[in-house]
Design an enzyme around this catalytic site. Structure first.
Site, short mmCIF file in Angstrom:
data_model
loop_
_atom_site.label_atom_id
_atom_site.label_comp_id
_atom_site.label_asym_id
_atom_site.label_seq_id
_atom_site.Cartn_x
_atom_site.Cartn_y
_atom_site.Cartn_z
N LYS A 143 45.53 -26.57 -23.72
CA LYS A 143 44.82 -25.38 -23.20
C LYS A 143 43.33 -25.56 -23.42
O LYS A 143 42.83 -25.48 -24.54
CB LYS A 143 45.28 -24.08 -23.88
CG LYS A 143 44.85 -22.90 -23.01
CD LYS A 143 44.58 -21.62 -23.75
CE LYS A 143 43.31 -21.51 -24.49
NZ LYS A 143 42.08 -21.45 -23.68
N GLY A 192 38.08 -25.20 -32.88
CA GLY A 192 37.41 -23.96 -32.47
C GLY A 192 36.90 -23.23 -33.69
O GLY A 192 36.67 -23.82 -34.75
N SER A 193 36.76 -21.91 -33.55
CA SER A 193 36.12 -21.13 -34.60
C SER A 193 37.09 -20.88 -35.77
O SER A 193 38.32 -20.91 -35.59
CB SER A 193 35.65 -19.81 -34.03
OG SER A 193 36.74 -19.12 -33.48
N THR A 194 36.53 -20.58 -36.91
CA THR A 194 37.35 -20.42 -38.12
C THR A 194 38.29 -19.21 -38.03
O THR A 194 39.48 -19.34 -38.38
CB THR A 194 36.44 -20.36 -39.36
OG1 THR A 194 35.77 -21.62 -39.45
CG2 THR A 194 37.22 -20.11 -40.64
N VAL A 213 39.75 -17.83 -35.44
CA VAL A 213 40.88 -18.14 -34.55
C VAL A 213 41.77 -19.20 -35.20
O VAL A 213 43.00 -19.12 -35.17
CB VAL A 213 40.38 -18.61 -33.16
CG1 VAL A 213 41.55 -19.08 -32.30
CG2 VAL A 213 39.63 -17.49 -32.45
N GLY A 214 41.15 -20.19 -35.85
CA GLY A 214 41.91 -21.24 -36.52
C GLY A 214 42.82 -20.66 -37.59
O GLY A 214 43.98 -21.09 -37.74
N GLU A 222 40.52 -27.98 -36.76
CA GLU A 222 39.13 -28.42 -36.88
C GLU A 222 38.27 -27.22 -36.56
O GLU A 222 38.21 -26.79 -35.40
CB GLU A 222 38.85 -29.54 -35.85
CG GLU A 222 39.68 -30.78 -36.02
CD GLU A 222 39.29 -31.57 -37.24
OE1 GLU A 222 38.31 -31.21 -37.92
OE2 GLU A 222 39.99 -32.55 -37.54
N CYS A 279 29.79 -28.61 -33.94
CA CYS A 279 30.35 -28.05 -35.18
C CYS A 279 29.66 -28.63 -36.41
O CYS A 279 29.60 -27.98 -37.44
CB CYS A 279 31.84 -28.31 -35.22
SG CYS A 279 32.23 -30.01 -34.86
N GLU A 315 27.74 -19.31 -38.72
CA GLU A 315 27.56 -20.39 -37.75
C GLU A 315 26.95 -19.80 -36.47
O GLU A 315 27.58 -18.99 -35.79
CB GLU A 315 28.92 -21.02 -37.44
CG GLU A 315 28.82 -22.20 -36.50
CD GLU A 315 30.18 -22.78 -36.15
OE1 GLU A 315 31.11 -22.01 -35.87
OE2 GLU A 315 30.30 -24.02 -36.16
P1 NAD Z 1 36.94 -20.28 -30.10
O1 NAD Z 1 37.65 -20.32 -31.40
O2 NAD Z 1 36.50 -18.98 -29.59
O3 NAD Z 1 37.86 -20.91 -28.95
C1 NAD Z 1 38.40 -22.20 -29.06
C2 NAD Z 1 39.65 -22.25 -28.22
O4 NAD Z 1 40.60 -21.34 -28.77
C3 NAD Z 1 39.47 -21.82 -26.76
O5 NAD Z 1 40.29 -22.60 -25.94
C4 NAD Z 1 39.93 -20.37 -26.78
O6 NAD Z 1 40.39 -19.92 -25.53
C5 NAD Z 1 41.05 -20.43 -27.78
N1 NAD Z 1 41.34 -19.16 -28.43
C6 NAD Z 1 40.52 -18.11 -28.66
N2 NAD Z 1 41.18 -17.11 -29.26
C7 NAD Z 1 42.45 -17.54 -29.43
C8 NAD Z 1 43.61 -16.97 -30.01
N3 NAD Z 1 43.62 -15.75 -30.54
N4 NAD Z 1 44.75 -17.71 -30.04
C9 NAD Z 1 44.78 -18.96 -29.54
N5 NAD Z 1 43.72 -19.55 -28.95
C10 NAD Z 1 42.56 -18.85 -28.91
O7 NAD Z 1 35.74 -21.33 -30.23
P2 NAD Z 1 34.68 -21.75 -29.12
O8 NAD Z 1 33.67 -20.66 -29.03
O9 NAD Z 1 35.37 -22.19 -27.89
O10 NAD Z 1 34.08 -23.06 -29.78
C11 NAD Z 1 33.11 -23.01 -30.77
C12 NAD Z 1 33.73 -23.17 -32.14
O11 NAD Z 1 34.44 -24.40 -32.21
C13 NAD Z 1 32.69 -23.25 -33.22
O12 NAD Z 1 33.11 -22.48 -34.33
C14 NAD Z 1 32.66 -24.72 -33.59
O13 NAD Z 1 32.20 -25.01 -34.86
C15 NAD Z 1 34.08 -25.11 -33.40
N6 NAD Z 1 34.20 -26.55 -33.20
C16 NAD Z 1 34.72 -27.30 -34.22
C17 NAD Z 1 34.82 -28.67 -34.09
C18 NAD Z 1 35.42 -29.51 -35.17
O14 NAD Z 1 35.86 -30.61 -34.89
N7 NAD Z 1 35.50 -29.03 -36.40
C19 NAD Z 1 34.40 -29.30 -32.92
C20 NAD Z 1 33.85 -28.50 -31.90
C21 NAD Z 1 33.77 -27.12 -32.06
#
Ligand code: NAD
Length: 501
Positions: free
Chosen positions: A199, A252-254, A256-257, A274, A308, A405
């Site tokens: 996704k 993605g973001s912490t 959501v992770g 990550e 990130c 962040e």
């Molecule tokens: P985000 O967490 O908003 O979204 C990331 C993904 O998760 C998207 O595909 C989004 O649609 C999906 N998502 C959002 N809410 C969800 C939920 N409730 N359940 C399941 N999936 C969901 O992050 P973003 O704004 O797309 O990306 C930026 C973030 O990603 C920053 O915090 C950045 O630090 C992090 N990031 C981390 C790394 C790493 O390797 N550590 C690399 C790149 C980006």
């Protein structure tokens, strides 16, 4: 030329966009979302809609996971030898290279990133990573082990371990490196013999969809890689909670992770997270101050700070504070902001208007909290989501711009007086993704590196990743590792076998 004209000229050359409305990619075919709902894909340099992609829901995710499960069980995939998977991955890497123009243009259009960056990282390193993972398909191994089983007396056993694919891997990825991070998830899964439901971010679905077509062209059986587009609360949450997954891997973001980790534990699904970062760049008193200032500029302004590992907290020994701050501010003020298709541009737009407002909110908040603005702090160009490279000083540890962040081109500079204080400031964050140490003093470097709570530490450089170097965080920056051997092994279960002989 204005960004809009550049963007539209490029758009005309990207054949994939002539299909303006895209479907999901499931079981080797493009298909409409069950709900019939779509989301716009917007070019942040012009704020024009360039395409539409599905706003999928649980029904689409069910369909994709079922296709991936059938492919996992089917002979067309499961009977392949490791060498066959290696050859398919290698072919995919060649196709990615062959389509570098198209893929990098799509990436620039949907995310705004500099085209040279899209070419070098998303496409160039992405293809190299697929080749790197192709090699791992034939190198996974278990061990034969010594044992001491005492019963029954005199009995003998043969014990060994073997690695087996976890099954269907769900992969949820962000918008900052859409193709590269998708490949970080897809390639190890395929090398291990898994199948995938990917996704992409709702902001940047186009390269993932094109990748799915290239996967079929490379010769992978239908259903081995499926792409379901949509928002996090819809398709993302449905995938994260799906009972049919062997593993979920998320970048993605912490917050959501954390939710995805909870959902995974609930079902005992394996997971890799990550997450975000607030990485310190530590300039020790014996650093080369000009090199450190250049490194700090690269560390925070690379890809508009939407990285990130961005070096968003520049910690400088008081003896070098003035010199490093001045040089960083001078470099920042001299950077050219423009369309990702402008070869002279050094910073493009941030990914969306929503993100533009978020980053500007942090800048306004820092001013309001009393931070001093050294440079930047405003919209860079009229029209489009362009933000000036921004540096703050005179900040306090409790300010939001220091703690949270920003994910934009915004650095804070903070002084320290000794190594202990540098370490304390560096580790004073919920995150632990990366850090860098700038020094010419080997002993100081070796004292500091082990005390930093970070998944990656760089010395006299920042933001450097390698396909063979595991990448991931500690603390709020996540669990598990992408890249390297760790990534492919995390798509396997380790089975122990004990045979009476
Ligand atoms: P985000 O967490 O908003 O979204 C990331 C993904 O998760 C998207 O595909 C989004 O649609 C999906 N998502 C959002 N809410 C969800 C939920 N409730 N359940 C399941 N999936 C969901 O992050 P973003 O704004 O797309 O990306 C930026 C973030 O990603 C920053 O915090 C950045 O630090 C992090 N990031 C981390 C790394 C790493 O390797 N550590 C690399 C790149 C980006």
């Amino acid at each position: 030329m204005k960004p809009r004209e550049l963007s539209m000229a490029q758009l005309a050359r990207v054949g994939f966009l002539s299909r303006r409305r895209h479907g999901n990619f499931i079981d080797g075919q493009e298909c409409e979302p069950a709900s019939g709902a779509y989301l716009p894909v917007v070019d942040p340099a012009t704020e024009m809609t360039i395409a539409e992609a599905p706003d999928s829901d649980a029904a689409d995710v069910d369909r994709a996971v079922a296709a991936a499960q059938r492919a996992f069980d089917g002979a067309a995939w499961s009977d392949l030898r490791p060498a066959d998977r290696e050859r398919l991955l290698y072919r995919l890497s060649v196709l990615i290279d062959d389509h570098a123009d198209e893929l990098s243009a799509l990436e620039t259009l949907q995310s705004g990133k500099l085209n040279a960056l899209a070419r070098a990282i998303d496409v160039g390193s992405g293809a190299e990573f697929v080749r790197y993972m192709a090699g791992w398909a034939t190198k996974l191994e278990g061990q034969t082990l010594q044992h001491s089983i005492p019963v029954p007396p005199g009995a003998r056993y043969f014990t060994y371990t073997q690695r087996e694919p976890v099954g269907v891997v769900g992969a949820i990825v962000p918008w900052n490196f859409p193709l590269a991070i998708a490949l970080w998830k897809v390639a190890p899964a395929l090398a291990a013999g898994c199948t995938v439901v990917l996704k992409p971010s709702e902001e940047t679905p186009l390269t993932a969809l094109r990748l799915a077509e290239l996967v079929i062209e490379a010769g992978f059986p239908p259903g081995v890689v499926n792409v379901v587009c949509g928002r996090g609360v819809g398709a993302g949450a449905a995938l994260a909670q799906h009972a049919g997954l062997g593993k979920i891997t998320f970048t993605g973001s912490t917050p959501v992770g954390r939710a995805i980790g909870h959902a995974a534990v609930e079902r005992m699904t394996r997971f890799t997270l990550e997450l975000g970062g607030k990485s310190p760049l530590i300039v020790l008193p014996d650093a080369d101050p000009d090199a450190a200032a250049q490194g700090a500029a690269m560390g925070i302004f690379f890809h508009q700070g939407q990285v990130c590992t961005a070096g968003s907290r520049v910690l400088v020994h008081r003896s070098l504070l003035q010199r490093v701050s001045d040089a960083l501010a001078r470099t920042a003020a001299g950077l050219k902001v423009g369309s990702g298709f402008d070869p002279q541009a050094q910073l493009g737009p941030v990914v969306s208007k929503r993100h533009f407002d978020r980053v500007m909110g942090y800048i306004d908040g820092a001013r309001h909290d009393g931070a001093s603005l050294l440079t930047g702090g405003a919209r860079a160009l009229e029209g489009g989501c362009f933000i000036q490279p921004t540096v703050f000083t005179d900040v306090r540890a409790d300010m939001r711009v220091v703690r949270e962040e920003v994910f934009g081109p915004v650095a804070v500079v903070m002084p320290f007086d000794d190594e202990d204080e540098a370490i304390r400031l560096a580790n004073d964050t919920p995150y632990g993704l990366s850090a860098s140490v700038w020094s010419q003093n080997l002993s100081a470097v070796h004292r500091v590196v082990p005390r930093l709570k970070a998944g990656t530490v760089w010395v006299n450089t920042h933001n450097m990743l390698d396909n063979n170097l595991p990448f991931g965080g500690v603390k709020g920056s996540g669990m598990g590792r992408d890249l390297g051997r760790a990534a492919v092994e995390s798509c396997t279960e380790l089975k122990s076998v004990c045979m009476a002989v």
